[in-house]
Motif scaffolding. Structure first.
Motif, PDB file in Angstrom:
ATOM      1  N   PHE A 101       0.833  -1.199   0.000  1.00  0.00           N
ATOM      2  CA  PHE A 101       0.000   0.000   0.000  1.00  0.00           C
ATOM      3  C   PHE A 101       0.865   1.246   0.000  1.00  0.00           C
ATOM      4  O   PHE A 101       1.920   1.272   0.628  1.00  0.00           O
ATOM      5  CB  PHE A 101      -0.914   0.033   1.234  1.00  0.00           C
ATOM      6  N   THR A 102       0.387   2.270  -0.686  1.00  0.00           N
ATOM      7  CA  THR A 102       1.012   3.591  -0.670  1.00  0.00           C
ATOM      8  C   THR A 102      -0.110   4.618  -0.571  1.00  0.00           C
ATOM      9  O   THR A 102      -1.285   4.283  -0.719  1.00  0.00           O
ATOM     10  CB  THR A 102       1.837   3.838  -1.947  1.00  0.00           C
ATOM     11  N   GLY A 103       0.247   5.866  -0.350  1.00  0.00           N
ATOM     12  CA  GLY A 103      -0.772   6.909  -0.261  1.00  0.00           C
ATOM     13  C   GLY A 103      -1.656   6.689   0.941  1.00  0.00           C
ATOM     14  O   GLY A 103      -1.178   6.370   2.028  1.00  0.00           O
ATOM     15  N   HIS A 104      -2.966   6.836   0.745  1.00  0.00           N
ATOM     16  CA  HIS A 104      -3.910   6.602   1.842  1.00  0.00           C
ATOM     17  C   HIS A 104      -3.964   5.109   2.140  1.00  0.00           C
ATOM     18  O   HIS A 104      -4.353   4.320   1.289  1.00  0.00           O
ATOM     19  CB  HIS A 104      -5.309   7.086   1.469  1.00  0.00           C
ATOM     20  N   PHE A 105      -3.578   4.739   3.350  1.00  0.00           N
ATOM     21  CA  PHE A 105      -3.708   3.349   3.763  1.00  0.00           C
ATOM     22  C   PHE A 105      -5.162   3.104   4.135  1.00  0.00           C
ATOM     23  O   PHE A 105      -5.858   4.013   4.580  1.00  0.00           O
ATOM     24  CB  PHE A 105      -2.785   3.048   4.947  1.00  0.00           C
ATOM     25  N   HIS A 130     -13.539  -0.540  -3.000  1.00  0.00           N
ATOM     26  CA  HIS A 130     -14.476   0.075  -3.955  1.00  0.00           C
ATOM     27  C   HIS A 130     -13.698   0.326  -5.237  1.00  0.00           C
ATOM     28  O   HIS A 130     -12.800   1.182  -5.265  1.00  0.00           O
ATOM     29  CB  HIS A 130     -15.083   1.366  -3.401  1.00  0.00           C
ATOM     30  N   ALA A 131     -14.010  -0.434  -6.272  1.00  0.00           N
ATOM     31  CA  ALA A 131     -13.276  -0.362  -7.545  1.00  0.00           C
ATOM     32  C   ALA A 131     -13.264   1.082  -8.059  1.00  0.00           C
ATOM     33  O   ALA A 131     -14.299   1.751  -8.085  1.00  0.00           O
ATOM     34  CB  ALA A 131     -13.907  -1.295  -8.566  1.00  0.00           C
ATOM     35  N   GLY A 132     -12.079   1.530  -8.431  1.00  0.00           N
ATOM     36  CA  GLY A 132     -11.919   2.861  -9.003  1.00  0.00           C
ATOM     37  C   GLY A 132     -11.816   3.983  -8.005  1.00  0.00           C
ATOM     38  O   GLY A 132     -11.685   5.145  -8.395  1.00  0.00           O
ATOM     39  N   SER A 133     -11.836   3.684  -6.714  1.00  0.00           N
ATOM     40  CA  SER A 133     -11.816   4.744  -5.703  1.00  0.00           C
ATOM     41  C   SER A 133     -10.414   5.177  -5.307  1.00  0.00           C
ATOM     42  O   SER A 133     -10.232   6.256  -4.751  1.00  0.00           O
ATOM     43  CB  SER A 133     -12.581   4.315  -4.450  1.00  0.00           C
ATOM     44  N   GLY A 134      -9.420   4.344  -5.591  1.00  0.00           N
ATOM     45  CA  GLY A 134      -8.054   4.645  -5.147  1.00  0.00           C
ATOM     46  C   GLY A 134      -7.315   5.577  -6.090  1.00  0.00           C
ATOM     47  O   GLY A 134      -7.748   5.832  -7.214  1.00  0.00           O
TER      48      GLY A 134
END
Length: 135
Positions: A101-105, A130-134
């Motif tokens: 993981f990177t960014g918002h964990f 949630h697909a597409g939320s990252g």
């Protein structure tokens, strides 16, 4: 509008026969993953016996593979519950998590339990994405 459940199967993750549980279910953009341990493709071998870091890496790889099969990525994970048999291994689990993981964990909860599927299993993970939320 109601969305149909879709069982997601990755060719890289062993799946128990129907009637046990599903590793990954997608409903719309929501993806639910559970029951992830370091069991091998034969569903009996445990990878990383005695090593929480190795077990967590195996598990996170399985999560990644299932998410990709569902059309999502690790950065789409929003919530995670990690079960450990000994709270002292948390640093090893977090170390493996940082490799995936990177960014918002994701929001995470770590819970110590008395036992998991077999005595060799030290870590089990469930999560939601949630697909597409990252990013």
């Amino acid at each position: 509008m109601a969305h149909q459940q879709q069982r997601i199967i990755s060719p890289h993750v062993a799946e128990y026969p129907p009637g046990h549980w599903s590793n990954c279910i997608r409903v719309g953009d929501a993806i639910y993953l559970s029951g992830f341990t370091s069991r091998g493709s034969d569903l009996t071998t445990i990878h990383g016996v005695g090593d929480a870091y190795e077990q967590a890496k195996v598990i996170f790889t399985k999560v990644k593979n299932c998410l990709e099969a569902a059309g999502a990525k690790m950065s789409d994970v929003v919530n995670m519950t990690i079960f450990v048999t000994d709270m002292a291994i948390n640093k090893e689990v977090w170390r493996a998590r940082r490799e995936f993981f990177t960014g918002h964990f994701p929001c995470s909860t770590l819970v110590q339990v008395a036992a998991l599927g077999t005595p060799e299993i030290l870590v089990e993970i469930q999560c939601q994405a949630h697909a597409g939320s990252g990013a």
